[in-house]
Design a protein around this motif. Structure first.
Motif, PDB file in Angstrom:
ATOM      1  N   ASP A 146      45.602  44.753  47.662  1.00 26.00           N
ATOM      2  CA  ASP A 146      45.554  45.447  46.414  1.00 26.00           C
ATOM      3  C   ASP A 146      45.146  44.394  45.158  1.00 26.00           C
ATOM      4  O   ASP A 146      44.536  44.806  44.285  1.00 26.00           O
ATOM      5  CB  ASP A 146      46.686  46.208  46.171  1.00 26.00           C
ATOM      6  N   GLU A 147      45.795  43.283  45.316  1.00 28.44           N
ATOM      7  CA  GLU A 147      45.680  42.196  44.050  1.00 28.44           C
ATOM      8  C   GLU A 147      44.315  41.730  43.935  1.00 28.44           C
ATOM      9  O   GLU A 147      43.657  41.490  42.996  1.00 28.44           O
ATOM     10  CB  GLU A 147      46.677  41.153  44.340  1.00 28.44           C
ATOM     11  N   ILE A 148      43.577  41.461  45.185  1.00 32.30           N
ATOM     12  CA  ILE A 148      42.115  41.065  45.285  1.00 32.30           C
ATOM     13  C   ILE A 148      41.355  42.062  44.685  1.00 32.30           C
ATOM     14  O   ILE A 148      40.347  41.950  43.909  1.00 32.30           O
ATOM     15  CB  ILE A 148      41.872  40.653  46.785  1.00 32.30           C
ATOM     16  N   GLU A 149      41.601  43.432  45.047  1.00 32.23           N
ATOM     17  CA  GLU A 149      40.704  44.366  44.610  1.00 32.23           C
ATOM     18  C   GLU A 149      40.739  44.470  43.034  1.00 32.23           C
ATOM     19  O   GLU A 149      39.881  44.840  42.422  1.00 32.23           O
ATOM     20  CB  GLU A 149      41.003  45.679  45.353  1.00 32.23           C
ATOM     21  N   ARG A 150      42.100  44.246  42.560  1.00 28.88           N
ATOM     22  CA  ARG A 150      42.223  44.392  41.151  1.00 28.88           C
ATOM     23  C   ARG A 150      41.624  43.349  40.259  1.00 28.88           C
ATOM     24  O   ARG A 150      40.964  43.635  39.238  1.00 28.88           O
ATOM     25  CB  ARG A 150      43.707  44.458  40.527  1.00 28.88           C
ATOM     26  N   ILE A 151      41.829  42.289  40.927  1.00 32.37           N
ATOM     27  CA  ILE A 151      40.969  41.221  40.193  1.00 32.37           C
ATOM     28  C   ILE A 151      39.419  41.289  40.212  1.00 32.37           C
ATOM     29  O   ILE A 151      38.834  41.172  39.107  1.00 32.37           O
ATOM     30  CB  ILE A 151      41.372  39.855  40.793  1.00 32.37           C
ATOM     31  N   ALA A 152      39.022  41.820  41.258  1.00 31.78           N
ATOM     32  CA  ALA A 152      37.714  41.965  41.672  1.00 31.78           C
ATOM     33  C   ALA A 152      36.956  42.995  40.526  1.00 31.78           C
ATOM     34  O   ALA A 152      35.898  42.708  39.915  1.00 31.78           O
ATOM     35  CB  ALA A 152      37.229  42.102  42.937  1.00 31.78           C
TER      36      ALA A 152
ATOM     37  N   GLU B 175      38.225  43.469  37.497  1.00 38.83           N
ATOM     38  CA  GLU B 175      38.312  43.143  36.232  1.00 38.83           C
ATOM     39  C   GLU B 175      37.338  42.235  35.966  1.00 38.83           C
ATOM     40  O   GLU B 175      37.014  41.760  34.794  1.00 38.83           O
ATOM     41  CB  GLU B 175      39.624  42.653  36.063  1.00 38.83           C
ATOM     42  N   ASP B 176      36.552  41.812  37.022  1.00 32.71           N
ATOM     43  CA  ASP B 176      35.518  40.662  36.751  1.00 32.71           C
ATOM     44  C   ASP B 176      34.294  41.225  36.003  1.00 32.71           C
ATOM     45  O   ASP B 176      33.531  41.887  36.983  1.00 32.71           O
ATOM     46  CB  ASP B 176      35.257  39.947  38.041  1.00 32.71           C
TER      47      ASP B 176
ATOM     48  N   PRO C   4      30.218  42.745  38.333  1.00 36.28           N
ATOM     49  CA  PRO C   4      30.519  44.250  38.485  1.00 36.28           C
ATOM     50  C   PRO C   4      30.376  44.672  39.995  1.00 36.28           C
ATOM     51  O   PRO C   4      29.481  44.388  40.577  1.00 36.28           O
ATOM     52  CB  PRO C   4      29.688  44.909  37.800  1.00 36.28           C
ATOM     53  N   ALA C   5      31.347  45.736  40.127  1.00 36.32           N
ATOM     54  CA  ALA C   5      31.114  46.265  41.594  1.00 36.32           C
ATOM     55  C   ALA C   5      29.956  47.110  41.754  1.00 36.32           C
ATOM     56  O   ALA C   5      29.541  47.758  40.650  1.00 36.32           O
ATOM     57  CB  ALA C   5      32.545  47.168  41.868  1.00 36.32           C
ATOM     58  N   THR C   6      29.561  47.217  42.854  1.00 39.19           N
ATOM     59  CA  THR C   6      28.499  48.124  43.325  1.00 39.19           C
ATOM     60  C   THR C   6      28.875  49.303  43.955  1.00 39.19           C
ATOM     61  O   THR C   6      30.001  49.469  44.690  1.00 39.19           O
ATOM     62  CB  THR C   6      27.422  47.455  44.032  1.00 39.19           C
ATOM     63  N   ASP C   7      28.032  50.115  43.785  1.00 39.95           N
ATOM     64  CA  ASP C   7      28.493  51.789  44.689  1.00 39.95           C
ATOM     65  C   ASP C   7      27.336  52.192  45.297  1.00 39.95           C
ATOM     66  O   ASP C   7      26.275  51.475  45.492  1.00 39.95           O
ATOM     67  CB  ASP C   7      28.974  52.843  43.603  1.00 39.95           C
ATOM     68  N   GLU C   8      27.277  53.169  45.903  1.00 38.06           N
ATOM     69  CA  GLU C   8      26.261  53.634  46.831  1.00 38.06           C
ATOM     70  C   GLU C   8      24.923  53.892  46.079  1.00 38.06           C
ATOM     71  O   GLU C   8      23.883  53.771  46.810  1.00 38.06           O
ATOM     72  CB  GLU C   8      26.931  55.078  47.758  1.00 38.06           C
ATOM     73  N   ASP C   9      24.992  54.330  44.942  1.00 35.24           N
ATOM     74  CA  ASP C   9      23.767  54.560  44.227  1.00 35.24           C
ATOM     75  C   ASP C   9      22.922  53.187  43.843  1.00 35.24           C
ATOM     76  O   ASP C   9      21.597  53.003  43.872  1.00 35.24           O
ATOM     77  CB  ASP C   9      24.084  55.238  42.695  1.00 35.24           C
ATOM     78  N   TYR C  10      23.804  51.919  43.692  1.00 34.65           N
ATOM     79  CA  TYR C  10      23.082  50.791  43.577  1.00 34.65           C
ATOM     80  C   TYR C  10      22.389  50.388  44.760  1.00 34.65           C
ATOM     81  O   TYR C  10      21.346  49.924  44.759  1.00 34.65           O
ATOM     82  CB  TYR C  10      24.332  49.627  43.052  1.00 34.65           C
ATOM     83  N   TRP C  11      22.850  50.527  45.845  1.00 34.00           N
ATOM     84  CA  TRP C  11      22.207  50.329  47.231  1.00 34.00           C
ATOM     85  C   TRP C  11      21.053  51.397  47.670  1.00 34.00           C
ATOM     86  O   TRP C  11      20.704  51.105  48.809  1.00 34.00           O
ATOM     87  CB  TRP C  11      23.296  50.032  48.232  1.00 34.00           C
ATOM     88  N   ALA C  12      21.073  52.536  47.198  1.00 37.00           N
ATOM     89  CA  ALA C  12      20.289  53.502  47.691  1.00 37.00           C
ATOM     90  C   ALA C  12      18.895  53.173  47.852  1.00 37.00           C
ATOM     91  O   ALA C  12      18.467  53.604  49.062  1.00 37.00           O
ATOM     92  CB  ALA C  12      20.330  54.727  46.633  1.00 37.00           C
ATOM     93  N   ASN C  13      18.204  52.328  47.313  1.00 36.37           N
ATOM     94  CA  ASN C  13      17.007  51.927  47.247  1.00 36.37           C
ATOM     95  C   ASN C  13      16.886  50.554  48.035  1.00 36.37           C
ATOM     96  O   ASN C  13      15.731  50.029  47.808  1.00 36.37           O
ATOM     97  CB  ASN C  13      16.175  52.011  46.128  1.00 36.37           C
TER      98      ASN C  13
END
Length: 100
Positions: A25-31, A33-34, A38-47
């Motif tokens: 959880d701490e790793i996820e929180r820090i990531a 906030e970076d 930025p985090a990617t989601d399924e839309d980012y990887w769709a193509n």
């Protein structure tokens, strides 16, 4: 004798002891906030396209310092990511040409 990859990892800046002591959880929180990664989601990887290693040639090329540093911040395999960007550009250019 350690491989060159192992030797490079040993000289990195990651504090592995601190990282191992963190909860998931701490790793996820820090990531999350970076702002620089930025985090990617399924839309980012769709193509996204994944390519298996193909015939490669070794060349000498010159790039802007900022461009190389950007890719290097992503990790050790930065030249593969640079190749993927160039491949995407080529494919986009080829798809824009009128069909005969």
């Amino acid at each position: 004798m350690p491989s060159s990859k192992a030797a490079k990892a040993a000289t990195g800046r990651t504090d592995w002891a601190t990282l191992r002591a963190m909860s998931e959880d701490e790793i996820e929180r820090i990531a999350a906030e970076d702002e620089e990664n930025p985090a990617t989601d399924e839309d980012y990887w769709a193509n996204a396209n994944i390519y298996a290693p193909a015939n490669k040639i070794v060349i000498h090329a010159t790039f802007d310092k900022e461009v190389v540093e950007f890719f290097q911040r992503g990790g050790a395999d930065y030249s593969a990511r640079m190749n993927a960007v160039l491949r995407s550009y080529v494919e986009a250019q080829q798809s824009e040409k009128p069909k005969r």
